[in-house]
Design an enzyme around this catalytic site. Structure first.
Site, PDB file in Angstrom:
ATOM      1  N   CYS A 158      -0.024 -35.565 -19.985  1.00 54.26           N
ATOM      2  CA  CYS A 158      -0.418 -35.154 -21.293  1.00 54.26           C
ATOM      3  C   CYS A 158      -0.336 -33.588 -21.392  1.00 54.26           C
ATOM      4  O   CYS A 158       0.810 -33.105 -21.527  1.00 54.26           O
ATOM      5  CB  CYS A 158      -1.814 -35.585 -21.559  1.00 54.26           C
ATOM      6  SG  CYS A 158      -2.525 -35.491 -23.198  1.00 54.26           S
TER       7      CYS A 158
ATOM      8  N   HIS B  94      -1.514 -41.080 -20.385  1.00 56.75           N
ATOM      9  CA  HIS B  94      -2.303 -40.918 -19.236  1.00 56.75           C
ATOM     10  C   HIS B  94      -2.220 -42.173 -18.335  1.00 56.75           C
ATOM     11  O   HIS B  94      -3.282 -42.972 -18.642  1.00 56.75           O
ATOM     12  CB  HIS B  94      -3.893 -40.861 -19.924  1.00 56.75           C
ATOM     13  CG  HIS B  94      -4.294 -39.586 -20.637  1.00 56.75           C
ATOM     14  ND1 HIS B  94      -4.491 -38.274 -19.605  1.00 56.75           N
ATOM     15  CD2 HIS B  94      -4.084 -38.917 -21.662  1.00 56.75           C
ATOM     16  CE1 HIS B  94      -4.622 -37.526 -20.353  1.00 56.75           C
ATOM     17  NE2 HIS B  94      -4.554 -37.617 -21.406  1.00 56.75           N
TER      18      HIS B  94
ATOM     19  N   GLU C 205      -3.197 -42.532 -15.768  1.00 57.88           N
ATOM     20  CA  GLU C 205      -4.482 -42.563 -14.696  1.00 57.88           C
ATOM     21  C   GLU C 205      -5.777 -43.120 -15.405  1.00 57.88           C
ATOM     22  O   GLU C 205      -6.757 -43.260 -14.676  1.00 57.88           O
ATOM     23  CB  GLU C 205      -4.752 -40.769 -14.196  1.00 57.88           C
ATOM     24  CG  GLU C 205      -5.712 -40.020 -15.188  1.00 57.88           C
ATOM     25  CD  GLU C 205      -4.541 -39.272 -16.130  1.00 57.88           C
ATOM     26  OE1 GLU C 205      -5.155 -38.666 -17.075  1.00 57.88           O
ATOM     27  OE2 GLU C 205      -3.655 -39.852 -16.139  1.00 57.88           O
TER      28      GLU C 205
END
Length: 245
Positions: free
Chosen positions: A100, A190, A192
């Site tokens: 990001c 993202h 994660e």
């Protein structure tokens, strides 16, 4: 297993109370996704001015740059220092994965351009398309040519760095992923994130008047429809970072 390898997470935002309580902070979120047996993982709160010393850098096999509330096109002191660090990591051929804000700041450090996204906020689950050349690169991982990922950004890469290869795009964002040599890679989404982290972020954006009530409700309603391809992203990110591509 890659026993003995060392990695560092460059934290570009303060942990929210929610993420701290649920996951042990964003460092914990990244370690959950990327760490393997025998490795050592450290972190540096670069947004608070904590950077690795020159003599520490050589001891790490790779670095991960996180998301941030700040703009990658800003000139805060820590952002300028981070750009200098990334240029140094490039010269040392260190593995760097930018996520990001990390994707955008890596682009800027390597000579590309970032700015506000022309299409505005992109929040929620986005389908990205992997370029044909990258499909071959990732073929050993058996990763599909379209992947679902959680996004939460209003800035974007406007121009990728010279010599960088755009390896994924979406309907809203022209540069969802880029690769620079075989040692640096940026991902706008993202990999994660979990859905609960995104819901928490939507609430925070609403509280700060970045988005409207109706938009927040719409985003939450759409979240139940698709799942992010977390296993594929985990495989892709760990394989890149550990030199297995």
């Amino acid at each position: 297993m890659d026993g003995g390898k060392r990695f560092a997470v460059l934290l570009c935002a303060d942990d929210s109370d929610y993420v701290k309580k649920r996951y042990g902070g964003y460092f914990g979120v990244f370690v959950d996704m990327l760490a393997e047996e025998g490795e050592t993982w450290d972190f540096f709160k670069v947004a608070n001015g904590e950077f690795p010393d020159d003599d520490q850098i050589g001891g790490f096999d790779g670095f991960v740059i996180t998301g941030s509330c700040n703009d990658a096109h800003g000139n805060d002191a820590w952002i300028c220092k981070l750009i200098s660090l990334l240029k140094k990591l490039d010269s040392l051929n260190k593995k760097v994965l930018g996520i990001c804000f990390g994707h955008q700041i890596l682009c800027r450090a390597l000579g590309g351009k970032t700015g506000r996204a022309i299409s505005g906020w992109d929040i929620g689950l986005t389908t990205i398309h992997v370029s044909p050349s990258s499909s071959k690169l990732f073929s050993s991982l058996e990763i599909p040519t379209t992947l679902s990922i959680i996004e939460c950004h209003r800035d974007e890469v406007r121009e990728p760095p010279p010599k960088a290869e755009v390896i994924a795009w979406s309907e809203k964002t022209g540069v969802e992923m880029f690769r620079y040599g075989d040692h640096m890679m940026g991902i706008q989404g993202h990999p994660e994130y979990t859905k609960d982290i995104l819901i928490h972020l939507i609430d925070r954006l609403l509280q700060r008047n970045f988005i409207t009530d109706s938009y927040a409700d719409e985003l939450k309603a759409n979240l139940g429809k698709v799942e992010p391809d977390k296993d594929a992203w985990k495989k892709l990110c760990t394989s890149f970072l550990k030199g297995r591509l």
